[in-house]
Write a protein that holds these residues in place. Structure first.
Motif, mmCIF file in Angstrom:
data_model
loop_
_atom_site.group_PDB
_atom_site.id
_atom_site.type_symbol
_atom_site.label_atom_id
_atom_site.label_comp_id
_atom_site.label_asym_id
_atom_site.label_seq_id
_atom_site.Cartn_x
_atom_site.Cartn_y
_atom_site.Cartn_z
ATOM 1 N N THR A 48 4.373 4.343 4.114
ATOM 2 C CA THR A 48 2.944 4.012 4.169
ATOM 3 C C THR A 48 2.510 3.305 2.889
ATOM 4 O O THR A 48 1.795 2.289 2.946
ATOM 5 C CB THR A 48 2.109 5.287 4.393
ATOM 6 O OG1 THR A 48 2.531 5.904 5.611
ATOM 7 C CG2 THR A 48 0.632 4.975 4.463
ATOM 8 N N ALA A 49 2.926 3.796 1.749
ATOM 9 C CA ALA A 49 2.557 3.178 0.468
ATOM 10 C C ALA A 49 3.108 1.757 0.386
ATOM 11 O O ALA A 49 2.384 0.828 -0.019
ATOM 12 C CB ALA A 49 3.082 4.023 -0.693
ATOM 13 N N ARG A 50 4.361 1.533 0.774
ATOM 14 C CA ARG A 50 4.953 0.188 0.732
ATOM 15 C C ARG A 50 4.243 -0.752 1.702
ATOM 16 O O ARG A 50 3.974 -1.909 1.385
ATOM 17 C CB ARG A 50 6.450 0.248 1.028
ATOM 18 C CG ARG A 50 7.262 0.819 -0.139
ATOM 19 C CD ARG A 50 8.761 0.684 0.064
ATOM 20 N NE ARG A 50 9.238 1.424 1.220
ATOM 21 C CZ ARG A 50 9.460 2.741 1.243
ATOM 22 N NH1 ARG A 50 9.239 3.459 0.146
ATOM 23 N NH2 ARG A 50 9.902 3.326 2.331
ATOM 24 N N LYS A 55 0.835 -5.502 2.520
ATOM 25 C CA LYS A 55 -0.284 -6.132 3.237
ATOM 26 C C LYS A 55 -1.479 -6.410 2.318
ATOM 27 O O LYS A 55 -2.487 -6.929 2.762
ATOM 28 C CB LYS A 55 -0.739 -5.244 4.404
ATOM 29 C CG LYS A 55 0.327 -5.006 5.453
ATOM 30 C CD LYS A 55 0.790 -6.303 6.074
ATOM 31 C CE LYS A 55 1.873 -6.054 7.105
ATOM 32 N NZ LYS A 55 2.516 -7.263 7.570
ATOM 33 N N GLY A 56 -1.364 -6.043 1.081
ATOM 34 C CA GLY A 56 -2.435 -6.300 0.128
ATOM 35 C C GLY A 56 -3.640 -5.378 0.264
ATOM 36 O O GLY A 56 -4.711 -5.676 -0.246
#
Length: 151
Positions: A48-50, A55-56
């Motif tokens: 989720t963090a990546r 996606k900015g």
């Protein structure tokens, strides 16, 4: 490890109740299901963090660590429960493992119930990792004291 968790083997006590009464403190054993859940949580959080970074999207991340006091409070509660369990067992002898040996005292862990206490007599020469037979000499559930002497 670059992503994941450090596996540290610690022994945690799990209260055992029968008919609503605390009857024992047993080791809370690790198993594959618990490990799988932990690994999936770590993988999900990382993915989720990546994704958000790629996606900015703005995100807030934080590292949660249990407050120092929380561990101490949890240990005190378990110790008080253990002292209550042992109140009628003064004089009983247990096999123990020395878990701490310093100027502030020598401490041992017994396995049934899974508890730690202080060796108040006969601690001379005991060192961390040693095994010993200890006799329960005093308990105080209010003050969370469990005292042993070397048997």
């Amino acid at each position: 490890m670059s992503r994941g968790a450090l596996n540290v083997n610690t022994i945690a006590a799990r209260p055992v109740f029968r008919d609503g009464q605390l009857v024992d403190l047993q080791p809370d054993e690790k198993n594959r299901a618990k490990d799988l859940i932990a690994d999936l949580m770590i993988a999900t959080n990382g993915a989720t963090a990546r994704f958000l970074v790629d996606k900015g999207f703005p995100s807030i991340r934080r590292f949660l660590q249990a407050p120092r006091r929380w561990d101490r409070i949890e240990r005190q509660v378990l110790k008080a429960a253990g002292a209550w369990l042992l109140h009628g067992r003064i004089g009983d002898v247990f096999d123990a493992l020395v878990t701490g040996a310093a100027a502030k005292g020598t401490f041992v862990r017994i396995s049934s119930p899974l508890l730690e206490g202080r060796v108040v007599r006969g601690f001379e020469g005991l060192d961390v990792g040693d095994t010993a037979r200890v006799r329960l000499v005093a308990v105080d559930a209010e003050k969370s004291f469990i005292d042993f002497e070397r048997a």
